[in-house]
Design an enzyme around this catalytic site. Sequence first.
Site, PDB file in Angstrom:
ATOM      1  N   GLU A 275      -5.042   1.748   1.255  1.00  0.00           N
ATOM      2  CA  GLU A 275      -3.692   1.819   1.820  1.00  0.00           C
ATOM      3  C   GLU A 275      -2.640   1.343   0.823  1.00  0.00           C
ATOM      4  O   GLU A 275      -1.899   0.401   1.109  1.00  0.00           O
ATOM      5  CB  GLU A 275      -3.605   0.936   3.068  1.00  0.00           C
ATOM      6  CG  GLU A 275      -4.612   1.237   4.156  1.00  0.00           C
ATOM      7  CD  GLU A 275      -4.640   0.154   5.242  1.00  0.00           C
ATOM      8  OE1 GLU A 275      -4.091  -0.948   5.027  1.00  0.00           O
ATOM      9  OE2 GLU A 275      -5.221   0.426   6.303  1.00  0.00           O
ATOM     10  N   PRO A 276      -2.568   1.952  -0.361  1.00  0.00           N
ATOM     11  CA  PRO A 276      -1.550   1.488  -1.317  1.00  0.00           C
ATOM     12  C   PRO A 276      -0.153   1.877  -0.856  1.00  0.00           C
ATOM     13  O   PRO A 276       0.041   2.949  -0.275  1.00  0.00           O
ATOM     14  CB  PRO A 276      -1.912   2.234  -2.606  1.00  0.00           C
ATOM     15  CG  PRO A 276      -2.572   3.497  -2.129  1.00  0.00           C
ATOM     16  CD  PRO A 276      -3.309   3.125  -0.865  1.00  0.00           C
ATOM     17  N   ARG A 314      14.963  -7.559  -1.700  1.00  0.00           N
ATOM     18  CA  ARG A 314      13.868  -8.278  -2.351  1.00  0.00           C
ATOM     19  C   ARG A 314      14.320  -9.497  -3.148  1.00  0.00           C
ATOM     20  O   ARG A 314      13.674 -10.552  -3.060  1.00  0.00           O
ATOM     21  CB  ARG A 314      13.031  -7.333  -3.209  1.00  0.00           C
ATOM     22  CG  ARG A 314      12.386  -6.197  -2.400  1.00  0.00           C
ATOM     23  CD  ARG A 314      11.419  -5.359  -3.233  1.00  0.00           C
ATOM     24  NE  ARG A 314      10.269  -6.136  -3.643  1.00  0.00           N
ATOM     25  CZ  ARG A 314      10.089  -6.638  -4.847  1.00  0.00           C
ATOM     26  NH1 ARG A 314      10.978  -6.432  -5.792  1.00  0.00           N
ATOM     27  NH2 ARG A 314       9.038  -7.361  -5.116  1.00  0.00           N
ATOM     28  N   CYS A 346      28.841 -11.688   2.198  1.00  0.00           N
ATOM     29  CA  CYS A 346      29.255 -13.088   2.326  1.00  0.00           C
ATOM     30  C   CYS A 346      28.062 -14.017   2.502  1.00  0.00           C
ATOM     31  O   CYS A 346      27.879 -14.636   3.561  1.00  0.00           O
ATOM     32  CB  CYS A 346      30.199 -13.224   3.500  1.00  0.00           C
ATOM     33  SG  CYS A 346      31.527 -12.030   3.412  1.00  0.00           S
TER      34      CYS A 346
HETATM   35  C1  LIG Z   1       1.819  -3.847   3.582  1.00  0.00           C
HETATM   36  C2  LIG Z   1       0.477  -3.290   3.835  1.00  0.00           C
HETATM   37  C3  LIG Z   1      -0.089  -2.379   2.934  1.00  0.00           C
HETATM   38  C4  LIG Z   1       0.588  -1.956   1.661  1.00  0.00           C
HETATM   39  O1  LIG Z   1       0.741  -3.006   0.763  1.00  0.00           O
HETATM   40  P1  LIG Z   1       1.242  -2.730  -0.733  1.00  0.00           P
HETATM   41  O2  LIG Z   1       1.281  -4.067  -1.340  1.00  0.00           O
HETATM   42  O3  LIG Z   1       2.573  -2.094  -0.635  1.00  0.00           O
HETATM   43  O4  LIG Z   1       0.233  -1.833  -1.379  1.00  0.00           O
HETATM   44  C5  LIG Z   1      -1.323  -1.850   3.243  1.00  0.00           C
HETATM   45  N1  LIG Z   1      -1.993  -2.221   4.374  1.00  0.00           N
HETATM   46  C6  LIG Z   1      -1.475  -3.091   5.258  1.00  0.00           C
HETATM   47  C7  LIG Z   1      -2.234  -3.442   6.470  1.00  0.00           C
HETATM   48  C8  LIG Z   1      -0.225  -3.656   5.021  1.00  0.00           C
HETATM   49  O5  LIG Z   1       0.267  -4.541   5.883  1.00  0.00           O
END
Ligand SMILES: *Cc1c(COP(=O)(O)O)cnc(C)c1O
Length: 421
Positions: A275-276, A314, A346
């Site tokens: 899940e990148p 960020r 502000c």
């Molecule tokens: C935020 C998140 C990601 C992605 O994280 P990155 O650091 O953007 O790769 C993947 N899986 C889950 C469950 C997340 O909460």
Amino acid sequence: MNHFDYVNGQLQAEQVPVAEIAAQVGTPFYCYSTATLVRHYTVFTQALAEAGLDAQVCFALKANPNVAVVRTFAQLGAGADVVSEGELRRALAAGVPVDRIVFSGVGKTEAELTFAVAKGIMQINVESEPELEALSKIAAARGIRMPIALRVNPDVDAGTHAKITTGKKENKFGIEWTRAHEVYNKARALPGIEVVGIACHIGSQLTDVEPFRQAFLRVRDLVAMLRADGFDIRRLDLGGGLGIPYESEEPPHPAVYAKAIKDTLGDLGCKIVLEPGRLLVGNAGILVSRVVYVKEGATRTFLIADAAMNDLMRPALYEAHHTIEPVIEPAKDAPRLPVDVVGPVCETGDTFAKQRSLPPIKAGDLIVFRTAGAYGAAMSSTYNTRPLVPEVLVKDDSFAVVRARPSFDDMLALDSVPDWL
Ligand SMILES: *Cc1c(COP(=O)(O)O)cnc(C)c1O
């Protein structure tokens, strides 16, 4: 590697001068490069393939949920990792097939679970026992067995910023390592639930492969334990979290990450789900802004930009570093002087950089904040009643606005006044 470079003294996004987009769209705006998005996805998936892994990449929408960005990945074969019904609807709108969508998140509501079950997505990553029970009721009522993984918390320190580490036992995420087996047994006994795998995600912006390796080894132990107990564990969702260079970080190459997966989990015969988020979109985006004023303070010089913390949160939230550059290429021998780059909001926190060495920049000049494609527009708000920042997608020599700037009338129309006023 990205596709924002100076050409003949002007910053271009692929073959489009950034100044040209600014002239048409106005500032501030986010600008994404299709070529960079495609490149990152390709490098990542190739690394997994070369390690011999049977893997499905599910882009984590929360890093950049723009439908055009998600569709760019979907057309390359990506699935989606979503954390809300809204993101699930975005993934569907972008054309991500339902059998490539994973639903993560600690607080999925009954309405969200019902929607996901009705759509028949690939998997729900369950993060607690109450969620497991809620899902069981919803799925069983429809005569469905919903494929699930339990998100376990492997209690490793990802070594990242405290606000983006998620795999320690004191974090709110996942099921405690020591209770995992017990909760798996409970899941197995519930109607409407089909246990297919294990999920874990230990944090974001990891710049070292070692915490991943430790987490994967713990997952390996759990696979062995569960299989010995008769569970058919066939999918391992290893989350996202691989970091990118913002300043001087040197995160592991996807090939090193893929090898860590291969070495720890490669022989288990499981489908690997990844899940990148940040990795795929981070440096495929820039935030373009115009300098409104240069203010000479008593002790320092401030560049006041027309972008603010509501557009790019960020730095205020994580003290994150973004490289700042002028759109007109500075002379090689241009002097560099320390300035503070701030927005007009502000809040003292509305500071992008303190005492940053920059070449001469004057009022009216365009500047860019690099590596802003992840958690940039995604986290933007209308604080100070500033219009939501627009987004532009470039491909070769063309560009398109993929989220328009709302008008002030659009914004005001969201409020209503009760009739007693
Ligand atoms: C935020 C998140 C990601 C992605 O994280 P990155 O650091 O953007 O790769 C993947 N899986 C889950 C469950 C997340 O909460």
